[in-house]
Design an enzyme around this catalytic site. Structure first.
Site, mmCIF file in Angstrom:
data_model
loop_
_atom_site.group_PDB
_atom_site.id
_atom_site.type_symbol
_atom_site.label_atom_id
_atom_site.label_comp_id
_atom_site.label_asym_id
_atom_site.label_seq_id
_atom_site.Cartn_x
_atom_site.Cartn_y
_atom_site.Cartn_z
ATOM 1 N N ASN A 220 0.893 -1.193 0.011
ATOM 2 C CA ASN A 220 0.031 -0.076 0.128
ATOM 3 C C ASN A 220 0.670 1.197 -0.033
ATOM 4 O O ASN A 220 0.647 2.012 -0.617
ATOM 5 C CB ASN A 220 -0.864 0.044 1.128
ATOM 6 C CG ASN A 220 -2.480 -0.394 0.896
ATOM 7 O OD1 ASN A 220 -2.679 -0.507 -0.178
ATOM 8 N ND2 ASN A 220 -3.176 -0.656 1.966
ATOM 9 N N ASP A 229 -5.727 -2.848 -3.129
ATOM 10 C CA ASP A 229 -7.106 -3.440 -3.320
ATOM 11 C C ASP A 229 -6.913 -4.430 -4.161
ATOM 12 O O ASP A 229 -7.451 -5.628 -4.120
ATOM 13 C CB ASP A 229 -7.900 -2.388 -3.957
ATOM 14 C CG ASP A 229 -8.490 -1.511 -3.097
ATOM 15 O OD1 ASP A 229 -8.202 -1.460 -1.629
ATOM 16 O OD2 ASP A 229 -8.896 -0.374 -3.545
ATOM 17 N N ASP A 255 -6.493 -6.535 5.919
ATOM 18 C CA ASP A 255 -5.968 -7.532 5.301
ATOM 19 C C ASP A 255 -5.986 -8.727 6.174
ATOM 20 O O ASP A 255 -5.306 -9.725 6.106
ATOM 21 C CB ASP A 255 -4.522 -7.438 5.161
ATOM 22 C CG ASP A 255 -3.632 -7.061 6.538
ATOM 23 O OD1 ASP A 255 -4.233 -6.800 7.467
ATOM 24 O OD2 ASP A 255 -2.480 -6.925 6.679
ATOM 25 N N ARG A 276 -0.805 -24.905 2.344
ATOM 26 C CA ARG A 276 -1.156 -24.838 1.010
ATOM 27 C C ARG A 276 -1.504 -23.172 0.896
ATOM 28 O O ARG A 276 -1.148 -22.716 0.000
ATOM 29 C CB ARG A 276 -2.030 -25.622 0.554
ATOM 30 C CG ARG A 276 -1.695 -27.072 0.160
ATOM 31 C CD ARG A 276 -2.760 -27.631 -0.796
ATOM 32 N NE ARG A 276 -4.167 -27.548 -0.433
ATOM 33 C CZ ARG A 276 -4.898 -28.459 0.529
ATOM 34 N NH1 ARG A 276 -4.391 -29.292 0.977
ATOM 35 N NH2 ARG A 276 -6.147 -27.921 0.363
#
Length: 349
Positions: A220, A229, A255, A276
């Site tokens: 950001n 975004d 986030d 994963r």
């Protein structure tokens, strides 16, 4: 078809059979006249319209209609035994539609049968495209049709309005439970989902992962909010790819993401899913030729069947496990082991 006139009593030369035919057509457009042997001698314009005009002089009335009540009437003599009574008849083109009728004797030994369309009037009106002038001006059927049509219009308007309102409610509810940026579920949706899972009387329990993106602030700050975004949206897609349709993936703020996994298997399977996800999120995300690199730290908690924890406690436990991951170096997966042991005691199986 040529309507055969009825014999008329003439008091003077001013009354003739044409006036009688016109009067019958105005007063009783749904009538049919028959001779003593049941042959059609005349009919009103609307009666003919019910048969698309396919009514011939001399044709048997009982080939055109069936008297349902009283049943088995197949002669004019039997019909006249019920003169003046209410009858129920069906006509051949509309065999499933009951009509009311009344019969009266004619001076020549024949009879006149006058029909009324009955409760299913709208079916007949639509099937034969009947208009107001197909009924006697004194027939209340016209007013009934008008009322039915008005009610139908009002019902349709009400139905359409209800559908619009329901659509608006559904849309508002969907928006209330959806993260606008990623299209994932939001915190409110997660809390409701957890509450439903905890209310289940039967089930295998479930697991909750809380995910925090590492180094997202740097994306950001360095590349701007548009890049941030885009990274969040791509991360959402990556999380969906690593989970099943039965799992819930949500963004609960900034986030931070949450995954609720039903039928997670065991601790080893849950750990595999976590690692994963960490590998998938670590893949560089290309934004306008810029490779944005982030990572993921994950904390997980297992919720056993018939758990006594609340939704808030579960999310708090997952967040506590996440804090351990970050403290140990980020890009790690941590399961809240204490709660696993506690739940194992409740559910030794």
């Amino acid at each position: 078809m040529n309507v055969v006139p009825l014999p008329s009593r003439q008091n003077d030369g001013s009354n003739d059979t044409r006036i009688t035919d016109r009067a019958l057509d105005i007063l009783m457009p749904l009538h049919v006249r028959m001779s003593a042997d049941g042959a059609v001698t005349g009919a009103g314009r609307t009666f003919l319209k019910l048969f698309d005009g396919r009514v011939a002089i001399g044709q048997s009335v009982f080939d055109l209609l069936v008297v349902k009540r009283p049943s088995w009437i197949t002669s004019v003599q039997a019909l006249l035994e019920h003169e003046g009574a209410s009858l129920v008849v069906q006509i051949a083109p509309m065999a499933h539609h009951n009509m009311k009728a009344v019969v009266a004797a004619m001076p020549d030994g024949g009879a006149m049968l006058n029909l009324a369309l009955g409760a299913g009037v709208m079916d007949v009106v639509h099937a034969r495209e009947l208009k107001n002038n197909d009924f006697s001006p004194a027939d209340p059927t016209v007013e009934m049709i008008y009322m039915i049509e008005v009610q139908s219009i009002l019902y349709q308007q009400h139905k359409e309005q209800s559908q619009r309102l329901q659509g608006a409610r559904d849309q508002a509810e969907e928006q209330a439970f959806t993260d606008a940026l990623t299209g994932l579920a939001n915190r409110r949706a997660v809390e409701n989902h957890l509450a439903r899972l905890l209310r289940r009387s039967k089930g295998k329990g479930f697991a909750v992962m809380q995910i925090d993106l590492d180094f997202f602030k740097a994306v950001n700050d360095t590349h701007g909010h548009a890049a941030g975004d885009f990274v969040l949206q791509e991360t959402a897609r990556a999380l969906l790819r690593q989970t099943r349709a039965t799992d819930m993936v949500a963004r609960i703020g900034g986030d931070e993401f949450v995954i609720v996994l039903s039928d997670y298997g065991d601790k080893s399977s849950l750990s595999d899913v976590g690692h994963r996800i960490i590998a998938a999120v670590a893949e560089p995300i290309l934004f306008e030729d810029i490779a944005c690199k982030i990572g993921a730290s994950i904390g997980a908690t297992i919720v056993a069947q018939e758990s006594e924890r609340t939704s808030e406690q579960i999310l708090s436990d997952a967040d506590r496990a996440l804090y351990v991951s970050k403290e140990q170096g980020r890009g790690l997966y941590h399961l809240d082991v204490d709660l696993v042991h506690e739940n194992a005691k409740r559910n030794p199986c």
